[in-house]
Design an enzyme around this catalytic site. Structure first.
Site, PDB file in Angstrom:
ATOM      1  N   ARG A 169       0.917  -1.099   0.002  1.00 28.17           N
ATOM      2  CA  ARG A 169       0.031   0.005  -0.111  1.00 28.17           C
ATOM      3  C   ARG A 169       0.857   1.274  -0.052  1.00 28.17           C
ATOM      4  O   ARG A 169       1.653   1.519   0.953  1.00 28.17           O
ATOM      5  CB  ARG A 169      -1.064   0.012   1.148  1.00 28.17           C
ATOM      6  CG  ARG A 169      -1.852   1.218   1.342  1.00 28.17           C
ATOM      7  CD  ARG A 169      -2.909   0.994   2.090  1.00 28.17           C
ATOM      8  NE  ARG A 169      -2.635   0.983   3.386  1.00 28.17           N
ATOM      9  CZ  ARG A 169      -3.521   1.055   4.668  1.00 28.17           C
ATOM     10  NH1 ARG A 169      -4.812   1.399   4.286  1.00 28.17           N
ATOM     11  NH2 ARG A 169      -3.109   1.224   5.961  1.00 28.17           N
ATOM     12  N   ASP A 453      -3.727   3.359  13.846  1.00 24.34           N
ATOM     13  CA  ASP A 453      -2.918   4.023  12.802  1.00 24.34           C
ATOM     14  C   ASP A 453      -3.521   5.501  12.602  1.00 24.34           C
ATOM     15  O   ASP A 453      -4.221   5.799  13.318  1.00 24.34           O
ATOM     16  CB  ASP A 453      -2.902   3.116  11.500  1.00 24.34           C
ATOM     17  CG  ASP A 453      -4.196   2.799  10.870  1.00 24.34           C
ATOM     18  OD1 ASP A 453      -5.275   3.689  11.219  1.00 24.34           O
ATOM     19  OD2 ASP A 453      -4.449   2.106   9.889  1.00 24.34           O
TER      20      ASP A 453
END
Length: 539
Positions: A169, A453
């Site tokens: 990603r 996150d």
């Protein structure tokens, strides 16, 4: 007249790193420079288009499926490309940053896929950007190992047939990489992450029987998916591999993308692998886009917005139906729980919640789901094994029973839950603790037994902002105000100092994190992304 050669990339204001010359080769930098030359102008136009669409939502307080792309949705004949063998069974995926220890543990975890993350689970320090690339290449070359200095424990890769398939990603379109510049202009972080990884590993991955596979974050429209598709076409020709080798899974983690799922798959159809339902960023996007929409768009505490909320059910069920109609994988959301080796009772309750969540996803038709910790892999695997058996996926389950109207996706007021004072406290606590770690270069952080996150910090600060601007009155009788947020933040800062001691407090970035959280939570001008001002402070 032939095109001029692109200006070489300059490495700016960056301390040399061990073995960086293996990543930052002249050929790799020339490839990234060419990506920048060809595609950054379109990136810039699409970011401007985001702002225009946000202004339109502020004016109308609504969204709808696009009339101009109705033909794409109504044409039942098209499908995405068949999944390659390495991506056909995705029943459990583990996520995490690309530091050396995580690289080994994730590949060894027993999950089918590892989301190797340069985005929300990674603070984009120069070290993380460059050495993360090196760690992935070392893993493919089987020259990676790690010994924990504190425990003395050594880590090494299992056999090749036991390792997870990597889906990498890159950063979202809004973030630049200040350390790589062309003629004084920073290159988009997405092009740096994609470009370095693709250039070094595309052919190597094909030799391993896999391929260059990507998760695409923060996508807001089918035109942004079209840009990625054009990048893939260019990149495959540039390094000389067959068209269609790249596969991309798009995170539907913005409210605007939820109205364009079919169009996004259509744009990427030769390279599409699936869509993913991302929870925290999706809620953050709802707040960001509908922050002027009044009380009916006010979200309660983030932990009270479960995936069974009506508007979240509409989103996830539409995603499954859309994916399976078009032959793509539907991947479920994150189980963020971090097991505790000290509290068996906490684990028991949390494992039950994770199992229930994964049972629901498998039952709804998802083909796989995410976990944040290796101990959760067997729990999620059991849920999907029970539904899939020996089948690699359930794309044959078309979910034609699902019907979602435009208003269903933004029916926030269908929730009974309301914001609470404890919710404000939690948003401040998590926000400060996460931002402090991020400023030290850590993007995936265990806080209160959850792996958090950047999306966590985004929803935390967005909720503080929204509750203050909506004048929410908590059950305590207190009204959400800037002064109340400052009071809670001051109390949390004092509590952290008490908890960790003066020395550890002074050596951390606690005051800086406190100040940044209040800045993005209280400013009248809502920052599009917390990570933009935070990146200015990341050293």
């Amino acid at each position: 007249m032939s095109a001029l050669a692109p200006s070489p990339l300059a490495i700016v204001d960056a301390e040399p790193l061990p073995r960086q010359e293996e990543v930052l080769t002249d050929a790799a930098l020339a490839f990234v420079a060419e990506l920048h030359r060809q595609f950054t102008p379109r990136r810039d136009e699409l970011l401007a288009r985001r702002a225009e669409r946000r202004a339109e939502i502020a004016r109308t307080s609504t969204l709808d499926f696009l009339p101009e792309t109705a033909a794409v949705r109504e044409d039942d004949s098209w499908k995405v490309a068949p999944a390659p063998a390495a991506l056909n069974d995705r029943r459990v995926e583990i996520t995490g940053p690309t530091d050396r220890k995580m690289t080994i543990n994730a590949l060894n975890s027993g999950a089918k896929v590892w989301l190797a993350d340069f985005e929300d689970a990674s603070a984009p320090t120069w070290e993380n950007v460059v050495l993360g690339q090196l760690n992935l290449t070392d893993a493919y070359e089987r020259r990676i190992d790690f010994t924990d200095e504190r425990s003395g424990k050594s880590y090494a890769l299992k056999g090749a047939d036991e390792l997870a398939t990597v889906v990498m990603r890159p950063r979202g379109w809004h973030l630049d990489e200040r350390h790589l510049q062309v003629e004084g202009r920073a290159v988009p972080g997405a092009l740096v992450d994609f470009g370095l990884y693709f250039f070094h590993n595309a052919k190597r991955l094909i030799e391993l029987g896999k391929g260059p596979y990507f998760y695409l974050p923060k996508t807001e429209s089918y035109l942004e998916a079209r840009l990625w598709n054009d990048i893939f076409v260019f990149a495959q020709d540039y390094v000389g591999i067959p068209q269609g080798t790249v596969r991309a899974t798009v995170l539907i983690e913005t409210i605007t993308a939820a109205y364009q799922m079919e169009e996004i798959l259509y744009e990427l159809r030769d390279h599409a692998s699936g869509l993913n339902a991302g929870r925290w960023d999706y809620l953050f996007s709802i707040v960001k886009n509908f922050r002027d929409g009044g009380s009916k768009f006010v979200l309660p505490d983030r932990n009270l917005v479960t995936m069974t909320a009506p508007f979240m059910r509409a989103y996830t069920e539409l995603l499954v139906r859309t994916c399976h109609k078009r032959g793509a994988h539907a991947i479920g959301g994150m189980a963020a729980f971090i097991p505790s080796r000290r509290d068996a009772e906490v684990n028991k309750v949390a494992f039950e919640k994770v199992a229930n969540d994964k049972d629901r996803e498998a039952g709804d038709g998802f083909d796989g789901s995410w976990v944040a910790h290796p101990d959760l892999v067997p729990i999620a695997m059991k849920s999907f094994d029970a539904v899939l058996g020996d089948k690699p996926n359930q794309k044959d389950r078309l979910r034609e029973d699902v019907s979602v109207a435009p208003g269903d996706l933004i029916a926030i007021d269908s929730l009974d839950a309301k914001p609470t004072y404890d919710g404000l406290v939690n948003a401040v606590q998590v926000g400060i603790r996460y931002i402090e770690a991020w400023l030290r270069g850590l993007g995936a952080v265990a806080i209160f037994n959850l792996m958090e996150d950047a999306a966590t910090a985004e929803i935390s600060r967005s909720q503080i902002w929204q509750w203050i601007n909506a004048g929410v009155v908590f059950e305590t009788g207190e009204t959400a105000t800037a002064d109340l947020a400052r009071k809670v933040a001051a109390e949390e800062l004092a509590a952290i100092r008490e908890e960790i001691g003066d020395e550890a407090f002074a050596s951390g970035k606690w005051q800086q994190a406190h100040d940044l959280l209040l800045q993005v939570s209280l400013d009248a001008d809502y920052a599009d992304f917390l990570t933009l001002p935070a990146y200015e402070q990341l050293r």
